[in-house]
Design a protein around this motif. Structure first.
Motif, PDB file in Angstrom:
ATOM      1  N   UNK A 177     -10.550   6.835 -35.815  1.00  0.00           N
ATOM      2  CA  UNK A 177      -9.674   6.953 -34.610  1.00  0.00           C
ATOM      3  C   UNK A 177      -8.212   6.654 -35.367  1.00  0.00           C
ATOM      4  N   UNK A 178      -8.124   5.895 -36.383  1.00  0.00           N
ATOM      5  CA  UNK A 178      -7.102   5.340 -36.998  1.00  0.00           C
ATOM      6  C   UNK A 178      -6.721   6.533 -38.020  1.00  0.00           C
ATOM      7  N   UNK A 179      -7.573   7.084 -38.507  1.00  0.00           N
ATOM      8  CA  UNK A 179      -7.274   8.132 -39.456  1.00  0.00           C
ATOM      9  C   UNK A 179      -6.629   9.418 -38.933  1.00  0.00           C
ATOM     10  N   UNK A 180      -7.078   9.772 -37.586  1.00  0.00           N
ATOM     11  CA  UNK A 180      -6.795  10.791 -36.967  1.00  0.00           C
ATOM     12  C   UNK A 180      -5.606  10.417 -35.840  1.00  0.00           C
ATOM     13  N   UNK A 181      -4.983   9.293 -35.954  1.00  0.00           N
ATOM     14  CA  UNK A 181      -4.316   8.697 -34.709  1.00  0.00           C
ATOM     15  C   UNK A 181      -2.906   9.929 -34.639  1.00  0.00           C
ATOM     16  N   UNK A 182      -2.503  10.523 -35.571  1.00  0.00           N
ATOM     17  CA  UNK A 182      -1.550  11.350 -35.488  1.00  0.00           C
ATOM     18  C   UNK A 182      -1.460  12.751 -35.016  1.00  0.00           C
ATOM     19  N   UNK A 183      -2.780  13.013 -35.185  1.00  0.00           N
ATOM     20  CA  UNK A 183      -3.229  14.426 -34.611  1.00  0.00           C
ATOM     21  C   UNK A 183      -4.173  14.276 -33.563  1.00  0.00           C
ATOM     22  N   UNK A 184      -4.340  15.329 -32.621  1.00  0.00           N
ATOM     23  CA  UNK A 184      -5.208  15.149 -31.575  1.00  0.00           C
ATOM     24  C   UNK A 184      -6.654  15.626 -31.624  1.00  0.00           C
ATOM     25  N   UNK A 185      -7.148  14.857 -32.671  1.00  0.00           N
ATOM     26  CA  UNK A 185      -8.609  15.046 -33.167  1.00  0.00           C
ATOM     27  C   UNK A 185      -9.438  13.594 -33.013  1.00  0.00           C
ATOM     28  N   UNK A 186     -10.653  13.992 -32.389  1.00  0.00           N
ATOM     29  CA  UNK A 186     -11.670  12.991 -32.274  1.00  0.00           C
ATOM     30  C   UNK A 186     -12.933  13.423 -32.855  1.00  0.00           C
ATOM     31  N   UNK A 187     -13.882  12.719 -33.137  1.00  0.00           N
ATOM     32  CA  UNK A 187     -14.950  13.014 -33.963  1.00  0.00           C
ATOM     33  C   UNK A 187     -16.391  12.839 -32.943  1.00  0.00           C
TER      34      UNK A 187
END
Length: 225
Positions: A177-187
């Motif tokens: 969540x922190x790693x992708x915080x600047x792009x609309x990406x969830x895993x």
């Protein structure tokens, strides 16, 4: 669609097309771009590094033990393998990131991959697979960047979640969540062992194929007019 958008924002907003994942047959293995089959169905593409669990995910999706070969030798899958459903194709890309592959083989893989993505094929979604236990590799990051920059619809699945205990799993969830915080990406967490995430993945893929099928029907209608 970037299924990596929060709360499924990147999932298509149309109703889903039912996909009979168990009614699947092997179609062809393409070693060079000239061998790619006719692009006449929505395509669900599977991408990930060697040994990330890509073949296990595909086998779980179609409820087969060995439709996609699980190789004990990383980097062995050197072709794009196509599997056909009545309503769509599953496209298994070569695993990337294995250092022992020769330069000539890497060049062939590059031509093959570039040929596939440059062919204007009806890609419903690329399932970009990451190992949920670890940070994305440089090759993972390059692939994600390629998908974003080329506006290719994709979703991100994190495999091998069953190998994490509850505490470490929560840590990884927060890390992503922190790693992708600047792009609309969830895993999407996924386990080929327990089946966790399978129903949600199928739903996402059915919605993605519905969008492509609708676009194809609309284009066919314009051509007939």
């Amino acid at each position: 669609m970037r299924e990596t958008e929060k709360d499924g924002e990147n999932a298509p907003r149309n109703g889903g097309t039912h996909l009979n994942f168990q009614n699947v047959t092997f179609e062809i293995s393409a070693g060079v771009s000239g061998q790619l089959p006719k692009a006449d169905l929505p395509e669900i593409v599977f991408s990930g590094k060697s040994n990330v669990g890509k073949s296990s995910l595909i086998n779980k999706l179609v409820n087969r033990k060995a439709l996609a070969r699980v190789s004990a030798t990383p980097g062995k899958t050197a072709t794009i393998n196509f599997f056909r459903l009545p309503e769509a194709r599953l496209v298994d890309l070569p695993g990337y990131g294995y250092a022992k592959v020769s330069q000539s083989e890497k060049k062939r893989w590059s031509e093959l991959m570039e040929g596939y993505f440059a062919a204007g094929r009806p890609i419903a979604a690329v399932v970009q697979i990451l190992d949920y236990r670890h940070a994305p590799t440089e090759e993972d990051q390059n692939m994600l960047r390629f998908l974003i920059e080329n506006d290719i619809p994709f979703l991100v699945v994190g495999t091998k979640v069953d190998k994490l205990n509850k505490t470490n799993r929560q840590k990884q969830k927060e890390w992503f969540e922190n790693y992708f915080s600047e792009v609309p990406i969830t895993v999407l967490p996924f386990s080929a062992q327990s089946g966790e995430g399978l129903a949600q993945l199928k739903e996402m893929l059915e919605k993605a194929c519905a969008e492509v099928a609708a676009a194809q029907d609309a284009a066919a209608g314009i051509e007939k007019a």
